[in-house]
Design a protein around this motif. Sequence first.
Motif, short mmCIF file in Angstrom:
data_model
loop_
_atom_site.label_atom_id
_atom_site.label_comp_id
_atom_site.label_asym_id
_atom_site.label_seq_id
_atom_site.Cartn_x
_atom_site.Cartn_y
_atom_site.Cartn_z
N GLU A 198 0.81 -1.18 0.04
CA GLU A 198 0.06 -0.08 0.04
C GLU A 198 0.89 1.14 0.06
O GLU A 198 0.76 2.25 -0.74
CB GLU A 198 -0.68 -0.05 1.25
N ALA B 70 1.20 4.23 -2.83
CA ALA B 70 0.91 5.62 -2.57
C ALA B 70 2.09 6.40 -2.94
O ALA B 70 2.01 7.76 -3.34
CB ALA B 70 0.86 5.71 -0.86
N ALA C 168 -0.75 -3.91 4.28
CA ALA C 168 -0.94 -2.50 4.63
C ALA C 168 -0.43 -2.34 6.04
O ALA C 168 -0.46 -3.61 6.76
CB ALA C 168 -2.10 -1.89 4.27
N ARG D 60 3.31 10.74 -9.15
CA ARG D 60 2.96 11.14 -10.22
C ARG D 60 1.80 12.41 -10.24
O ARG D 60 1.59 13.14 -10.95
CB ARG D 60 2.03 10.04 -10.80
N ARG D 61 1.15 12.18 -9.17
CA ARG D 61 -0.16 13.33 -8.79
C ARG D 61 0.83 14.88 -8.62
O ARG D 61 0.13 15.69 -9.25
CB ARG D 61 -0.60 13.14 -7.52
N GLU E 274 1.88 7.00 -6.65
CA GLU E 274 0.67 8.01 -6.72
C GLU E 274 1.16 9.66 -6.50
O GLU E 274 0.79 10.33 -7.09
CB GLU E 274 -0.42 7.54 -6.06
N LEU F 1 -0.86 8.29 5.62
CA LEU F 1 -0.35 8.38 4.20
C LEU F 1 -1.19 9.40 3.57
O LEU F 1 -2.49 9.57 3.59
CB LEU F 1 -0.68 6.95 3.55
#
Lengths: 427, 693
Positions: free
Chosen positions: A144, A148, A418, A154-155, A151, A427
Amino acid sequence: MGKQGISRRAFMVRAAMGAFCAASAPRGATAARPGPSDPVRIAVIGNGGMGSRHIEALAANPECRITALSDVAISRFTRAIEIVDEVAGYKPPGFQDFRRVLDRSDVDAIFVATPDNWHPLMTILGCQAGKDVYVEKPACMTIEEGRAMVEAARRFGRVVQLGTQQRSMPVFQKAMALIHGGRIGRVTTAGAWVGVNGVGVGETPEPVPRGLDWDMWLGPAPWTPFSPQRFGGWMGWHDYARGGEVTNWGVHLMDIVHWGIGQDAPLSVQAIGGNYRGSAGAQNYEVIEAIFEYPGCNVTWEQRHTNTHAGKSYGISFQGTEGSLFVDRGSFVVRPEGPGIPEFVGEPERSWANTDHHNNFFHCIRTRQRPAADIEQGFRSTAAPVLAGIALKTRRKLVWDAANERFAGDEEANRHLARAYRAPWHL
Amino acid sequence: MHYVVRTVLTLSILFTLAAAAAPSDTGRLVQQLAGPDHAARAQARQLLPYRGVEAVPLLLPLLSHEDAEISWAATRVLEDIANEVSAPGRETDRRAVADAFMTLLAPEQPDALKEQGLRLLPIVVPRGYPLRPVAVLLGAEPVLREKARAALREIGTGDAAASLADALDRADPAFQADILHALARMRQPVAQPAAARMLRSAEPAVRAAACQALAWQGSADHLPRMAEVHAELEGAARFESGEALLRQLEAMGARGGHWRRVVRHLSRMAADEPDRHVRAGALVLLGRFADETAVPLMLAAAAGEDGPALEPAVLAGFEALQGPAAAHALLDAYPAMAPSMQAAMLRMFGRKGDARYLDVLKAGAAEHDPALREAALDGLAASRLPEAADVLVANAEAAGGDARAGAAASLRELASAYEAQGARDAAGKAFLGLYRLAEDEEAKLFALEGIKRNPEPEAFEVVMGALGADEFSALPADAVAGFARAMHDAGDPDRAAELVEALMPRLNDTAAVKGAIGHLGSLPGMRERLGVVAGWHLVGAWPWSFANGFEAPHVDPAAVDVAQTYTAGDETLAWQWHESPSPDGLVQLHGRYPLIEHCTAYAYTEVTVPEDCEAQVRAGSDDGIRVWVNGEVVLENHVDRGADLDQDTAPARLRAGVNRILVQSTQHVGGWNFLLRLTQPDGAPLEFERMTP
């Protein structure tokens, strides 16, 4: 509550009442993208162990300038400042709380060289704060967290490089080129091996040493009293390192296995292991054998007390339909010999902090391209050892659904994907 | 309390059953685990998990053992048992272990044991299992409630999420935020209504955390209120709600059906969001979900007050933009950009791998500004477009100094990429360029191997035209053989033959011949040109002892008659003609005769040369071999080995006319075969006529 009780409760109350947003509150300015000839301004978080090696190499590297240092132990960042001064002739400021580093507009990128427990969150907070991130391996302790991290990178459009520096070492690049060029045919098995975990026995809780922010050291991990064994030997504890060597050297070596076989997601994993010398209470095992099934290729991980395949204490071997290749940081050997290079002896490794890997990161910060050990790839190289660790703990063969990053038909095993973060961190 | 009573009773029953039914050695192992002998403790640690449920009640008391090492060891065993019984199909055992662990949460238990229980329970609690004893602890003092929150988050089921959601109304604001953060990761729909209620909390941090808890689902229903919350907040809470809003829009965009809303929200955030970090995220996501109409807005962000800081996000957004209209919009915008932005754009254009960007990349490669030129060349290399090969090869060949090594590395990567994508012509050119740049043997061989694998006719033209005679003679024989084979296979036998003729004088060492056989040996007549003797009369097998070595032969070397028969025990042995199918002439004897171990056989053939000459016999064998030429032993090697080309060499004088060659091959155990070549004394090919059946 014992001698730690007061400070423990005091912390929890403080955390509960006052620090809601401590985990997701970048307040500083995002730095501008450095120009082609500007040194990248960096901060190193975690100044002991691997962090100190990075600092020595980075201080001497004209591609960057260390503009901040951070460690939970004041003595460590104080010593790190001295090292920078000795090597480069300037003194960056030091901070006990890494968030003060994220606040600074004179920091383009952070190097995270803390215990594993902190890698994911510092990476994510760094991305949120507009910093590019070089994070030591393993990328994460759970699947997990790894997802994250990807992400977040990239975000927020950040460059995130994992410290799998073998990606930037010529000996591996040449060896991989041979494999990918078909020199040993189609690779059908690969194996990696290393020596055992140094698992400690026993623990003596002590008062927190002056100048150490123990609560910050624990970070997202469950609260526990200070002990020098945890602080110095954190790799033996599941709360700070899920696996020990299997997620330490295992990430380096499995990364090369993935590179060589051109696959990064196992179909299944099973593992056995134990502490047969007497460390009965240890969470991470000394000896481990893990078997991964990849499409068209079986992969093994061996962690043994005396481990000298081909006379080497660690390494990676590939067996193909037409030959085999062994590689480590010093050399590679191809069998059978033939046209080409049967054996290559590279430059001796001078430091675990690899300047080529650093410079790849700096180049990518300037050009905004994905680095040699981009976080997605690094996460997948971390994931395989993490999955082996879960197979060890669940004591059964696990089938991995890589597309969904879940175990197939085993919801209980999925609980290991997780971990709960101690509030207020999340997170 | 009712549940706790029930579990205490269950544990008592388990204890009783364990005491009555457990094999006595389970108790002994538990004693070993708690004993002073570390080796015995390690053994118990390993064996106890296999005792399963029956060991649980005996181990639980050790959790509070004063020796931490023993307490940990018991915890490790209990973890193992919990994991084992959590495997699918062991529901009864699993429930029993969960019941046992649940007793650790009983009110009378000390906090330390409760904490241990909260670490163990997430491993084993099944779906639908009553979690009330854990939920009760959410109302405990801060240390314990945090552990209970963590336990429920790790259990992760809908039941666990419901327990956390139920506790929201009773919790203080700080703990509400912590619970909401846990729910954000648990992703259980059952908790969404309670999280949505928290959007109305008076506490900013709680409202922000509620946004986080809702964002993962991407439900359009929550978007308006989340946007309101975000607009209300300031400081750290505003960043958190903004980050949640980005996640929400990302999830909505991924789900589909709300494209306009997603882009509208993102555009607004990209333009007006006061938190620069959130704004950066909006710019990235805008690139992922919007179309070409977003380009001006993104350019404006890069040109604005925060431009330098937002530039990485704008570039990431541009990189994510898809479609021809977006490509045109970016190309239209490119000339007006600042040089530093242009350099980044050129690299990005390349990474897109879209031929629409080719012209601007080629133009960039001709720029005077070295930063732009370097960026364009990087972009061309990254594009993997075959049309980029000419520019890159020319640039690499023109490079000097340090740039040359960099260009070579780039070309190497590119050549491999072209090959991987099946662009063989471009790969051939790139490998050739790499060959010209190569400064060491390894790089040359790498390039040559690449050229061999990419044998497009145009690549042959390039190879043949570019390599002058001197350069050609420096090529490794193996590479030449590979080119020849590639040309032959590509339908160009004439030039293949030309290459073979050029190669033949150089085939005087085993490595070269091995390479030539590998590439060319299967072509008609080639193995003969390499001196391979493949046709033999064979007879065997006789019993033979490795201990005795070579003794008097069963066949008279001076008067071989292939019409003759022999007797070996009850067997009558006769000569049989055999033509090896192998390019290297390997004669396989294993399995040919009833005897497969401790035996021997003979092979006979004749070769004709036009005049007397000195020659060399080159043989390989598994296991031993003895060779007679015209009745005289010229080679004898009593050995136990596997065969390879040219393992043994021996001089031999051939007479004008027919020469008689007899081979004795011995078999110890395992494989059994031999192979033989005749060459000139220096190893160069020898021309001779062979025997036919």
